[in-house]
Design an enzyme around this catalytic site. Structure first.
Site, PDB file in Angstrom:
ATOM      1  N   ASP A 285      54.167  62.186   5.673  1.00  0.00           N
ATOM      2  CA  ASP A 285      54.467  63.259   4.730  1.00  0.00           C
ATOM      3  C   ASP A 285      53.614  63.168   3.472  1.00  0.00           C
ATOM      4  OD1 ASP A 285      55.479  60.967   3.688  1.00  0.00           O
ATOM      5  OD2 ASP A 285      57.533  61.687   3.436  1.00  0.00           O
TER       6      ASP A 285
ATOM      7  N   CYS B  20      53.199  58.152   2.964  1.00  0.00           N
ATOM      8  CA  CYS B  20      53.485  57.018   3.847  1.00  0.00           C
ATOM      9  C   CYS B  20      53.237  55.683   3.159  1.00  0.00           C
ATOM     10  CB  CYS B  20      52.678  57.120   5.132  1.00  0.00           C
ATOM     11  SG  CYS B  20      50.887  57.207   4.896  1.00  0.00           S
TER      12      CYS B  20
ATOM     13  N   ILE C  19      44.194  56.697   8.251  1.00  0.00           N
ATOM     14  CA  ILE C  19      44.831  57.785   7.501  1.00  0.00           C
ATOM     15  C   ILE C  19      46.326  57.571   7.294  1.00  0.00           C
ATOM     16  CG2 ILE C  19      43.164  59.546   8.223  1.00  0.00           C
ATOM     17  CD1 ILE C  19      45.211  60.492  10.278  1.00  0.00           C
ATOM     18  N   HIS C  20      46.910  56.585   7.941  1.00  0.00           N
ATOM     19  CA  HIS C  20      48.366  56.415   7.864  1.00  0.00           C
ATOM     20  C   HIS C  20      48.725  54.942   7.693  1.00  0.00           C
ATOM     21  CE1 HIS C  20      52.570  57.513   8.559  1.00  0.00           C
ATOM     22  NE2 HIS C  20      52.654  56.461   9.360  1.00  0.00           N
TER      23      HIS C  20
ATOM     24  N   HIS D  52      51.760  64.977  12.650  1.00  0.00           N
ATOM     25  CA  HIS D  52      51.208  64.142  13.723  1.00  0.00           C
ATOM     26  C   HIS D  52      50.222  63.137  13.124  1.00  0.00           C
ATOM     27  CE1 HIS D  52      51.908  67.684  16.747  1.00  0.00           C
ATOM     28  NE2 HIS D  52      53.024  67.200  16.232  1.00  0.00           N
TER      29      HIS D  52
END
EC number: 3.4.19.12
Length: 343
Positions: free
Chosen positions: A152, A155, A261-262, A337
């Site tokens: 979101d 993270c 990215i996460h 995703h």
């Protein structure tokens, strides 16, 4: 969990984030709450075949099963095969009741525990990974796992909160953590200059408060100082660990895993379902770093990472093809995703 400042752990309330974060000054070191003898942290040493280690994060309320879990992670000796001796001359501890607290055993803070493998019990079959850490059958030793947090745009903040709070998943705290970072940055414009931030101090503070911006190295370094702990980020693309606060002398460390990215938090799970997962580790626990590298290497071999500089990838959830960092960020933001694989 960490000993908290007023309002919760390091000034972060356990739930709701009703403003207690901002009450703690930047860089303020949070001490143990209360100071009652029952909550006093113990320092034990563990001497085994591989050397001497320091066991931290224990108290007289810690259960024997938790102590044995730490010893297993450090020595590779499964709890069921451990013999623990203490005193002089050394005498074996009675390990039959794993729910007994350390305060009810004949040991005290400062003791040296001698750990041996009980040769009369069946041995687990050891195997050595390429990183050199002994691993036994998964049923007998604690393992390091990742916990998925929402994709979101926050993270990083959710993951940091999760590990410093001992496994509390509370995405609602992200706005307060963003405000905390902005407050710290605004309080020291000389340190947090445009050269460091890539934008003016004021622009950065406005930017980080937005819920559509992503945290990274600057924010991790600030949170490491605020929480007075080393934050280790293992990268699944490079199989490298970046350690924020490594040279600050902190006694605790927490771990995150990053795929480009996460961010997700890492925790150590124990075979016994009654033993809660461990998210806060001693800064002397190098076994957990080896386990983190193994986890990252497994993800890399499965190509579960995102090369943010040049990549063509596919969303593993909806199979959409994507090119470049911008498309991946937009897709993650729009759909939630975050499981991407390179094509």
């Amino acid at each position: 969990m960490f000993g908290g400042a007023k309002g919760g752990h390091f000034g972060v309330p356990p739930a709701g984030c009703s403003g207690a974060v901002s009450q703690a000054a930047a860089g303020t070191k949070a001490g143990p709450a209360g100071g009652r003898p029952a909550d006093t942290m113990w320092r034990l040493r563990c001497k085994a075949k591989g050397g001497t280690h320091v066991l931290q994060g224990l108290s007289n309320r810690t259960r024997l099963r938790e102590l044995q879990g730490q010893i297993a992670a450090i020595t590779g000796i499964a709890p069921g095969s451990q013999r623990i001796l203490v005193g002089y001359p050394p005498e074996c501890l009675d390990l039959s009741d794993r729910d007994i607290t350390l305060g009810d055993l004949p040991i005290q803070s400062g003791d040296m525990l001698i750990v041996e493998e009980d040769q009369t019990r069946p041995k687990a079959s050891p195997a050595f990974s390429k990183h050199g850490a002994p691993s036994y059958v998964r049923e007998t030793l604690p393992v390091l796992t990742r916990t998925a947090v929402p994709a979101d745009n926050s993270c990083l903040f959710t993951s940091v909160y999760y590990v410093v709070e001992g496994g509390v998943l509370n995405p609602a705290c992200a706005p307060e953590m963003r405000r905390l970072i902005a407050q710290i940055v605004a309080s020291d414009p000389d340190l947090y200059s445009e050269a460091i931030l890539g934008k003016t101090n004021e622009e950065y503070c406005d930017w980080i408060r937005r819920d559509d911006t992503w945290g990274g190295a600057i924010e991790i370094s600030i949170l490491s100082k605020f929480y007075q702990c080393e934050i280790c980020v293992v990268d699944t693309q490079t199989v490298r660990i970046d350690r924020f606060g490594e040279d600050a002398g902190y006694t605790k460390r927490v771990l995150l895993i990053y795929d480009g990215i996460h961010y997700d938090p890492l925790q150590r799970n124990f075979p016994d379902p009654d033993t809660p997962p461990l998210t806060i580790f001693s800064s002397n626990d190098d076994i957990v770093l080896v386990q983190a590298l193994e986890l990252a290497d497994e993800a890399r071999r499965k190509r579960q990472f995102t090369d943010v500089n040049r990549f063509t990838l596919r969303c593993m959830l909806c199979q959409k093809g994507l090119t470049g960092q911008a498309e991946a960020r937009d897709h993650a933001r729009e759909t939630g995703h975050t499981n991407f694989g390179e094509v």
